[in-house]
Design a protein around this motif. Sequence first.
Motif, PDB file in Angstrom:
ATOM      1  N   MET B   1     -23.751  35.433  21.186  1.00 21.87           N
ATOM      2  CA  MET B   1     -23.753  35.399  22.633  1.00 21.87           C
ATOM      3  C   MET B   1     -22.677  34.432  23.131  1.00 21.87           C
ATOM      4  O   MET B   1     -21.898  34.744  24.015  1.00 21.87           O
ATOM      5  CB  MET B   1     -25.131  34.950  23.125  1.00 21.87           C
ATOM      6  N   ASN B   4     -19.297  35.847  23.006  1.00 20.20           N
ATOM      7  CA  ASN B   4     -19.038  36.755  24.113  1.00 20.20           C
ATOM      8  C   ASN B   4     -18.660  35.971  25.372  1.00 20.20           C
ATOM      9  O   ASN B   4     -17.721  36.313  26.077  1.00 20.20           O
ATOM     10  CB  ASN B   4     -20.301  37.600  24.350  1.00 20.20           C
ATOM     11  N   TYR B   5     -19.401  34.886  25.628  1.00 16.83           N
ATOM     12  CA  TYR B   5     -19.089  34.053  26.790  1.00 16.83           C
ATOM     13  C   TYR B   5     -17.678  33.499  26.707  1.00 16.83           C
ATOM     14  O   TYR B   5     -16.909  33.523  27.649  1.00 16.83           O
ATOM     15  CB  TYR B   5     -20.051  32.853  26.867  1.00 16.83           C
ATOM     16  N   LYS B   7     -15.234  34.558  25.005  1.00 24.04           N
ATOM     17  CA  LYS B   7     -14.229  35.608  25.112  1.00 24.04           C
ATOM     18  C   LYS B   7     -13.958  35.930  26.581  1.00 24.04           C
ATOM     19  O   LYS B   7     -12.815  35.985  27.018  1.00 24.04           O
ATOM     20  CB  LYS B   7     -14.726  36.861  24.378  1.00 24.04           C
ATOM     21  N   THR B   8     -15.041  36.133  27.330  1.00 20.25           N
ATOM     22  CA  THR B   8     -14.872  36.439  28.751  1.00 20.25           C
ATOM     23  C   THR B   8     -14.155  35.283  29.447  1.00 20.25           C
ATOM     24  O   THR B   8     -13.259  35.480  30.258  1.00 20.25           O
ATOM     25  CB  THR B   8     -16.230  36.614  29.455  1.00 20.25           C
ATOM     26  N   ARG B  11     -10.499  35.288  28.570  1.00 20.81           N
ATOM     27  CA  ARG B  11      -9.724  36.355  29.214  1.00 20.81           C
ATOM     28  C   ARG B  11      -9.593  36.110  30.706  1.00 20.81           C
ATOM     29  O   ARG B  11      -8.574  36.414  31.313  1.00 20.81           O
ATOM     30  CB  ARG B  11     -10.386  37.697  28.954  1.00 20.81           C
ATOM     31  N   ASN B  12     -10.640  35.519  31.281  1.00 18.84           N
ATOM     32  CA  ASN B  12     -10.566  35.179  32.691  1.00 18.84           C
ATOM     33  C   ASN B  12      -9.450  34.189  32.967  1.00 18.84           C
ATOM     34  O   ASN B  12      -8.722  34.289  33.945  1.00 18.84           O
ATOM     35  CB  ASN B  12     -11.882  34.561  33.149  1.00 18.84           C
ATOM     36  N   ARG B 319     -23.471  42.214  35.156  1.00 20.24           N
ATOM     37  CA  ARG B 319     -24.200  41.554  34.076  1.00 20.24           C
ATOM     38  C   ARG B 319     -25.685  41.476  34.391  1.00 20.24           C
ATOM     39  O   ARG B 319     -26.534  41.643  33.527  1.00 20.24           O
ATOM     40  CB  ARG B 319     -23.636  40.159  33.842  1.00 20.24           C
ATOM     41  N   ALA B 324     -28.887  40.508  32.337  1.00 18.09           N
ATOM     42  CA  ALA B 324     -28.655  39.079  32.173  1.00 18.09           C
ATOM     43  C   ALA B 324     -29.605  38.309  33.075  1.00 18.09           C
ATOM     44  O   ALA B 324     -29.794  38.653  34.225  1.00 18.09           O
ATOM     45  CB  ALA B 324     -27.218  38.734  32.541  1.00 18.09           C
ATOM     46  N   GLN B 328     -28.978  32.737  31.585  1.00 22.17           N
ATOM     47  CA  GLN B 328     -27.895  33.140  30.684  1.00 22.17           C
ATOM     48  C   GLN B 328     -26.545  33.091  31.386  1.00 22.17           C
ATOM     49  O   GLN B 328     -25.549  32.657  30.825  1.00 22.17           O
ATOM     50  CB  GLN B 328     -28.163  34.557  30.162  1.00 22.17           C
ATOM     51  N   LEU B 329     -26.547  33.528  32.654  1.00 15.31           N
ATOM     52  CA  LEU B 329     -25.302  33.488  33.400  1.00 15.31           C
ATOM     53  C   LEU B 329     -24.880  32.048  33.649  1.00 15.31           C
ATOM     54  O   LEU B 329     -23.696  31.707  33.579  1.00 15.31           O
ATOM     55  CB  LEU B 329     -25.459  34.219  34.739  1.00 15.31           C
ATOM     56  N   GLN B 332     -23.242  30.822  30.762  1.00 19.32           N
ATOM     57  CA  GLN B 332     -21.903  31.389  30.650  1.00 19.32           C
ATOM     58  C   GLN B 332     -20.885  30.629  31.497  1.00 19.32           C
ATOM     59  O   GLN B 332     -19.793  30.287  31.035  1.00 19.32           O
ATOM     60  CB  GLN B 332     -21.909  32.861  31.075  1.00 19.32           C
TER      61      GLN B 332
END
Lengths: 225, 801
Positions: B1, B4-5, B7-8, B11-12, B319, B324, B328-329, B332
């Motif tokens: 998880m 994934n965070y 990574k986002t 990329r952001n 999400r 989500a 969790q958010l 993130q």
Amino acid sequence: MLSLQHISKYYQVGGNKNFVVNDISLDVDEGEFVSIMGPSGSGKSTLLNIIGMLDEPNDGYHYFVNQPVHQLKEKQRAALYKQYIGFVFQAYHLIDELTVYENIETPLIYQDVKGSERKAMVADMLDRFQIVGKKDLFPAQLSGGQQQLVGIARALIAKPKLLLADEPTGNLNSKQGEEIMELFRKLNKEDGVTIIQVTHSEKNAEYGSRIINLLDGRVESSRKF
Amino acid sequence: MIRNYLKTAWRNLVQNKTTSFISMAGLAVGICSFLLLATYLTNELRYDRFNTNAGRISRLTFSYKSADDKEVNTTALTPTAPVPVFKQQLADIEDGVRVVNYSNMRAAVVQFGDKLFKEKKMLVADASFFKIFTFKFLSGNPATALANSTSIVLTASTAEKYFGDEDAMGKILKVDQKNSMIVTGVIEDVPEYSQIKFDMMGSYAMMPRSLNLAWSSSNDYSYILLKPGANREAVAKQMTDYINKDRPASGGKMWFGLEPLTRVHLYSTAGKGLEPSGNIKYVYILGFVAIVLLVLACVNFLNLVTARSAERAKEIGVRKVMGAMRGQLFVQFIAEAGIITLFSLIAGVLLLSALLPVFSNFTGQQLSLQTWNPEWLILALVTLFVVVTLLAGTYPSLYLSAFKPIVTLKGGSSMQAGGNMLRKSLVVFQFVVSVFFIISTIIAGNQLRYIQSLNTGINRDQVLVLDLGGMGYNQIESFKGEIGQQTGVLGSTASYDSPVNVGGGYSINTAEGKNADFNLSVTAIPVEKSFTKTLGIKLIAGNDLDLGDEQQVMDTSADKRRYSFILNEAAVKGMGWKPEQAIGKKIGLNGRMGTIKAVAKDFNFASLHEEITPIVMFPEYDWFGKLLVKTSGKNTANTIAAIASKWHKFYPNSPFEYHFLDQEFDAMYKTDQRTGGILTAFTVVTILISCLGLFGLAVFSTRQRIKEIGIRKVLGAGVASIAGLISFDFIKLVLIAIVISSPLAWFAMNKWLQDFAFRVSIQWWVFVLAGGMAALIAFLTVGYQSIKAALSNPVKSLRSE
């Protein structure tokens, strides 16, 4: 599978209640394919959102797989939602920063599915929708039809019992739309997924086994095939 | 998880290069500034703490107030008696040491073979010095190093200067041509953060005064090592009781005080010490600045992230629809903040190590990453990471994770009311700080310029100062005669001390028409006849000293010797006379009997932090430390070369060294100037960060108002009116900030100025200028966004889906 009883949703404007959904009662059985139609502002999307637990009604009772949704706490509702419901949008709503693969994978992450299992499930889904070659592309690199395909794949990855689609073909041309509808029919027939879709198109509505017409927040007519 | 965070998040960052860069740059600059100041403060606070006994060592201070004094005089200089006497008498004292600044008045001339240097940092101390203080010996024995009157201990670099690679131990140095000193120890160079700094340390026994224990003539710095558990206050009281019992002062009072060693550097108020001291006030001010800068950078980050929320809104909605949970958010977004913080921290530390040498130079302190204890540095960085992440990340994370998916996915505006007020308040806060700094910098600059340009009553312009290596009267006279013939030399005069910072406590204890117990503490300085003329000191009554006055004091029989005094206005006033009345009055200055010959207009002979106090100038020829040479300022290099060649003729054994009186004057305000400089640098940083914040808000707000702008355009509004409308919204915030900030800045700077007896008054235009600057900067920052918004096509902004 779900039962709405006397559901209303309104906004207080001045002293008046402005009803968006007005005392709707509706039962949907497992395996049905329901199309909701109606003019702009008739409350179709709001009704769909209420069914999908994204929106809360002001009045009425809402049962989903025999659970009283209107009594559940936020957390329980979210758990129920996660387990049973998938959503498809008119504007696809893919996450721009994630690849096709990662977009499809995301719901599994939120359901705490293990990494290896996730891999297998996503691979399966890519295979089934024949988009393996596109798995490393970003949404911006896909056509509308392809994006919606990814959107549906994502909605289905967690094996929901109920698929909710808000004008899934609204942004697509007729050929792409037809393909999506064929896919829905196949999902409904072969996999037994219950589908509720909101649509403007008479033709698309006829893919369903029941068409409900809304007008000013009320059910105007309902016919089964 | 988490992957994934991350990574986002990554990329952001990459996708929004500009905003990512702005938020990271702001944060990095903030972190770097914070660490720079923290390094500086760490250095100030670690002063003297390297001494193992630091907690038990105190510096002795001596206070006295004679009956006719208005104020208590406190000095860190003490007579020869207290240390040996108290060590014997008081049970709580373990040890003590007297330290003398041997090269205080004139540099020691030290010779080894053909090597000849002037040593400006030679101290002498009792043999106990190296037992009390902790200096690392490279060779020699700390316990016995200063045992003999001929012992001398060198620092490593001094030893190298004289002996190169050879072993220094046992070598003989000739000090001032009369003392042969044997090197008995070599220590590591004294750390910059020691209040006792020296290049060589001789034995107290070499001083003639070491032989008698006196309770008057304060010339030593005394340090006391208390026994463990002893009460400092109680010991000080015992000392005071002792001196008042055995030596009752005539009508006056005197008492001893003990300053903890670790407080001397920052807190001492006892006047001139061995080294110029710091100021705890500046530690607080800079500490405050450091924290404010860090908070500003975080606020800025927070503003930029929430400003971008419109772009994130859809993602958040999706999400959430995919299951989500808010928690969790939240995680993130905190993770995203963490990544940015981490990068900023790395950038900040890199920037720090690049800037530390520059900053060291700027502040005149030896600062480097080594200033930090490594564990502390790591701890500080980790803490900083956590604090900044939470400070900058919590609000946006809460804000973003609370978005309702329905609202965000409908493509409508994702903005929720409430956050607006907070964001505006934050921008106001940033500008309050900026305007505060701008005002403070302007006022501090005014004050520092004022000090430079104030007519102090002494003409410092183009005055060269030479150290006189113990020349006699005749020698000085002929040297003066020689250099007086050089072109460019307008005049010269010898004096005991530099006229811009005169030390030397005397008292006028007999005076015509006063009671027998009269006593007025004054500063006094031995000078010669040309002193007032060369330095442009104005006389308001009486006549200047002449050759006759000089010859009178040269008389060998003490009772025939007659002095002529010049008093300043303050001194005359202290005596209760008018200037004209004072002329011809008989007074005695510590036994020197004579008459008042002239009254000088008040001039500043000490720091401008202090009021002008009484001073007496009198001729006396055994005590000249400085020669002041007034030059024309034309072709100064040639003039100096000519003086140097004469010097070498007169003093083949003494190197020629000089400086300008102006430099000496400036050196007194080094701390003030340093703080002023730091303030200026960080004002720029503050403004920069605040502008980034304002820019963020402008982006956010124009996006929020895009529909309104579209409608206005459709209704026929022009670009100028729309740009004006939006800009004014922000200028309004800046105006609010100016209103809040001005009184705060006025209050703070007023307080700072109180430290100067000679100060500027705070002018109203300072606030107008600062406000104008802030408003202009804000306008330039917002202007681009406003115009961009005003130029946008309404068709685009009004299309709903």
